[in-house]
Design a protein around this motif. Sequence first.
Motif, PDB file in Angstrom:
ATOM      1  N   THR A   1       0.828  -1.204   0.000  1.00  0.00           N
ATOM      2  CA  THR A   1       0.000   0.000   0.000  1.00  0.00           C
ATOM      3  C   THR A   1       0.859   1.248   0.000  1.00  0.00           C
ATOM      4  O   THR A   1       1.620   1.489   0.944  1.00  0.00           O
ATOM      5  CB  THR A   1      -0.940   0.035   1.220  1.00  0.00           C
ATOM      6  N   GLY A   2       0.743   2.031  -1.062  1.00  0.00           N
ATOM      7  CA  GLY A   2       1.355   3.345  -1.125  1.00  0.00           C
ATOM      8  C   GLY A   2       0.284   4.411  -1.060  1.00  0.00           C
ATOM      9  O   GLY A   2      -0.862   4.187  -1.480  1.00  0.00           O
ATOM     10  N   ILE A   3       0.647   5.571  -0.514  1.00  0.00           N
ATOM     11  CA  ILE A   3      -0.281   6.698  -0.385  1.00  0.00           C
ATOM     12  C   ILE A   3       0.378   7.909  -1.037  1.00  0.00           C
ATOM     13  O   ILE A   3       1.473   8.309  -0.640  1.00  0.00           O
ATOM     14  CB  ILE A   3      -0.608   6.997   1.089  1.00  0.00           C
ATOM     15  N   ILE A   4      -0.287   8.493  -2.041  1.00  0.00           N
ATOM     16  CA  ILE A   4       0.260   9.636  -2.759  1.00  0.00           C
ATOM     17  C   ILE A   4      -0.539  10.877  -2.400  1.00  0.00           C
ATOM     18  O   ILE A   4      -1.774  10.874  -2.446  1.00  0.00           O
ATOM     19  CB  ILE A   4       0.209   9.412  -4.287  1.00  0.00           C
ATOM     20  N   VAL A   5       0.178  11.942  -2.032  1.00  0.00           N
ATOM     21  CA  VAL A   5      -0.433  13.226  -1.697  1.00  0.00           C
ATOM     22  C   VAL A   5       0.036  14.230  -2.747  1.00  0.00           C
ATOM     23  O   VAL A   5       1.232  14.471  -2.895  1.00  0.00           O
ATOM     24  CB  VAL A   5      -0.021  13.706  -0.291  1.00  0.00           C
ATOM     25  N   ALA A   6      -0.916  14.823  -3.475  1.00  0.00           N
ATOM     26  CA  ALA A   6      -0.553  15.723  -4.569  1.00  0.00           C
ATOM     27  C   ALA A   6      -1.747  16.613  -4.894  1.00  0.00           C
ATOM     28  O   ALA A   6      -2.855  16.424  -4.377  1.00  0.00           O
ATOM     29  CB  ALA A   6      -0.128  14.931  -5.811  1.00  0.00           C
ATOM     30  N   ARG A   7      -1.505  17.577  -5.781  1.00  0.00           N
ATOM     31  CA  ARG A   7      -2.624  18.413  -6.199  1.00  0.00           C
ATOM     32  C   ARG A   7      -3.582  17.589  -7.056  1.00  0.00           C
ATOM     33  O   ARG A   7      -3.222  16.532  -7.580  1.00  0.00           O
ATOM     34  CB  ARG A   7      -2.150  19.664  -6.906  1.00  0.00           C
ATOM     35  N   GLU A   8      -4.804  18.088  -7.222  1.00  0.00           N
ATOM     36  CA  GLU A   8      -5.882  17.274  -7.765  1.00  0.00           C
ATOM     37  C   GLU A   8      -5.625  16.777  -9.181  1.00  0.00           C
ATOM     38  O   GLU A   8      -5.949  15.627  -9.507  1.00  0.00           O
ATOM     39  CB  GLU A   8      -7.200  18.051  -7.719  1.00  0.00           C
ATOM     40  N   ASP A   9      -5.043  17.604 -10.048  1.00  0.00           N
ATOM     41  CA  ASP A   9      -4.856  17.160 -11.425  1.00  0.00           C
ATOM     42  C   ASP A   9      -3.837  16.026 -11.515  1.00  0.00           C
ATOM     43  O   ASP A   9      -3.987  15.098 -12.328  1.00  0.00           O
ATOM     44  CB  ASP A   9      -4.468  18.328 -12.333  1.00  0.00           C
ATOM     45  N   ILE A  10      -2.815  16.064 -10.651  1.00  0.00           N
ATOM     46  CA  ILE A  10      -1.832  14.982 -10.628  1.00  0.00           C
ATOM     47  C   ILE A  10      -2.465  13.713 -10.087  1.00  0.00           C
ATOM     48  O   ILE A  10      -2.260  12.616 -10.623  1.00  0.00           O
ATOM     49  CB  ILE A  10      -0.604  15.388  -9.800  1.00  0.00           C
ATOM     50  N   VAL A  11      -3.257  13.847  -9.031  1.00  0.00           N
ATOM     51  CA  VAL A  11      -3.935  12.689  -8.445  1.00  0.00           C
ATOM     52  C   VAL A  11      -4.847  12.027  -9.470  1.00  0.00           C
ATOM     53  O   VAL A  11      -4.853  10.794  -9.626  1.00  0.00           O
ATOM     54  CB  VAL A  11      -4.731  13.107  -7.192  1.00  0.00           C
ATOM     55  N   GLN A  12      -5.613  12.824 -10.194  1.00  0.00           N
ATOM     56  CA  GLN A  12      -6.554  12.252 -11.157  1.00  0.00           C
ATOM     57  C   GLN A  12      -5.828  11.554 -12.299  1.00  0.00           C
ATOM     58  O   GLN A  12      -6.200  10.442 -12.708  1.00  0.00           O
ATOM     59  CB  GLN A  12      -7.464  13.343 -11.720  1.00  0.00           C
TER      60      GLN A  12
ATOM     61  N   GLY B   1      -5.570  -2.806  -3.719  1.00  0.00           N
ATOM     62  CA  GLY B   1      -5.732  -3.746  -2.622  1.00  0.00           C
ATOM     63  C   GLY B   1      -6.482  -3.122  -1.457  1.00  0.00           C
ATOM     64  O   GLY B   1      -6.380  -1.926  -1.193  1.00  0.00           O
ATOM     65  N   ASN B   2      -7.234  -3.936  -0.757  1.00  0.00           N
ATOM     66  CA  ASN B   2      -8.064  -3.465   0.356  1.00  0.00           C
ATOM     67  C   ASN B   2      -7.427  -3.643   1.728  1.00  0.00           C
ATOM     68  O   ASN B   2      -7.857  -3.024   2.697  1.00  0.00           O
ATOM     69  CB  ASN B   2      -9.404  -4.210   0.355  1.00  0.00           C
ATOM     70  N   LEU B   3      -6.410  -4.505   1.831  1.00  0.00           N
ATOM     71  CA  LEU B   3      -5.928  -4.908   3.146  1.00  0.00           C
ATOM     72  C   LEU B   3      -5.266  -3.768   3.905  1.00  0.00           C
ATOM     73  O   LEU B   3      -5.545  -3.566   5.096  1.00  0.00           O
ATOM     74  CB  LEU B   3      -4.955  -6.084   3.009  1.00  0.00           C
ATOM     75  N   GLY B   4      -4.388  -3.029   3.260  1.00  0.00           N
ATOM     76  CA  GLY B   4      -3.692  -1.947   3.965  1.00  0.00           C
ATOM     77  C   GLY B   4      -4.646  -0.938   4.582  1.00  0.00           C
ATOM     78  O   GLY B   4      -4.580  -0.669   5.792  1.00  0.00           O
ATOM     79  N   PRO B   5      -5.559  -0.349   3.788  1.00  0.00           N
ATOM     80  CA  PRO B   5      -6.523   0.589   4.371  1.00  0.00           C
ATOM     81  C   PRO B   5      -7.369  -0.026   5.484  1.00  0.00           C
ATOM     82  O   PRO B   5      -7.672   0.636   6.482  1.00  0.00           O
ATOM     83  CB  PRO B   5      -7.380   0.988   3.167  1.00  0.00           C
ATOM     84  N   ALA B   6      -7.756  -1.296   5.341  1.00  0.00           N
ATOM     85  CA  ALA B   6      -8.564  -1.940   6.379  1.00  0.00           C
ATOM     86  C   ALA B   6      -7.814  -2.030   7.695  1.00  0.00           C
ATOM     87  O   ALA B   6      -8.403  -1.880   8.777  1.00  0.00           O
ATOM     88  CB  ALA B   6      -8.989  -3.340   5.915  1.00  0.00           C
TER      89      ALA B   6
END
Length: 419
Positions: A259-270, A284-289
């Motif tokens: 599980t990776g989490i990316i924080v960025a401005r909206e256009d990059i995220v989309q 995958g669902n396991l990390g967030p759960a």
Amino acid sequence: MKLSLFGQKFAGESGIVELMDDLGTALSENPDLIFMGGGNPARIPALEDIFRDRLKAVLEDKEKCHALLGIYQAHQGEKAFLEEVAAFLNRRFGWDLTWRNITLSNGSQPAFFVLFNMFAGKMADGGQRTIHLPLIPEYLGYSDAGMTEKFFSATRPDIEHLDDRLFKYRVDFSGLELNDSMGALCVSRPTNPTGNVLTDGEVEHLDDLARKADIPLIIDGAYGLPFPGIIFTDAKPVWNDNIVLMLSLSKLGLPGVRTGIIVAREDIVQAFANATTIVNLSLGNLGPALVRDMIASDEILDLSQNHITPFYRERATIAVNWCREEMAGLPVHIHKPEGAIFLWLWFEGLPVTSQELYERLKQRGVLVIPGHNFFVGLEGDWPHKHECLRVSYAQDEKTIREGIRIIAEEVRRLYEERA
């Protein structure tokens, strides 16, 4: 088999594939191998107990278990989880994020593949851009991620010698010239392989340069802030709309959940979420759960500050002291361990290359990583890059001590043979 250019590049041999295969093969053939080469986090019993209890609670709840195993996630990630991450970062650091600034990936490695190729390589106007690494050595896993040749460029660092056989790489800002051939800057903080932590001032300077060049600054925080917090110096988490911040659950002790989490401005995220949907379909669902409640309650910071950071800080101190004892009299320099889970050893004037030393140590039953693999994008030859090793101190103390003893013995033999 006739392969496309893509197939030839990515189905063939590459640095990280060869090393990962070697690590797996060596361990299967020799279970007693002293494993000081990979990036696997240490086993911290208190954290293992917490994660096991979390998993048990999810599995015993029918609806949560169904959400874990029986549904596809949205292409950006579950909105409720993204909202919790945004709220956590806003609450703790005063950032102005919404769930639209957060997206997930199936681990950091595929995330960097997508991010790098979004910003660099062959451009729509026919030009070519690179991912520029302002401080090397840098993470080996980046090196083969580009879709085109000469995908990375790098600035050679300054070397600052410190007391007690320590040294530190510094960004050579005088030699760092950004131009139209660069699509993004990328740094890891703390740096894999050296444990270097860019100062807040250095990050601010890099961000300023990136903004003026109208390119993003990508910060790989897999070992860093705000979690897992494997940083031993004063540093603060940084984000703004020109920074792409990559976080990970791996070094919390959860490398298997990818599980990776990316924080960025909206256009990059989309754009990123769209691209990863093509590659992965879903997340995958396991990390967030496992960590959603921990993020909502800020417990994830308590675990980092009270368990993870002290554990690795103590290990780093012990490992450095053992290196000094075992390597007394050798021309060895140790990169100041400011974070991550590695020691970076520089054997000045090493009589053989780091690759040859790696092979000799493997025959002795010690697996490390030769340093030349980490000088990604550096033009020209530099003898220094063949004189270094990356050594993990995430194993138990007995293993670390014995591994350091064998490394010292083998290196001492090399210098004596040359004399």
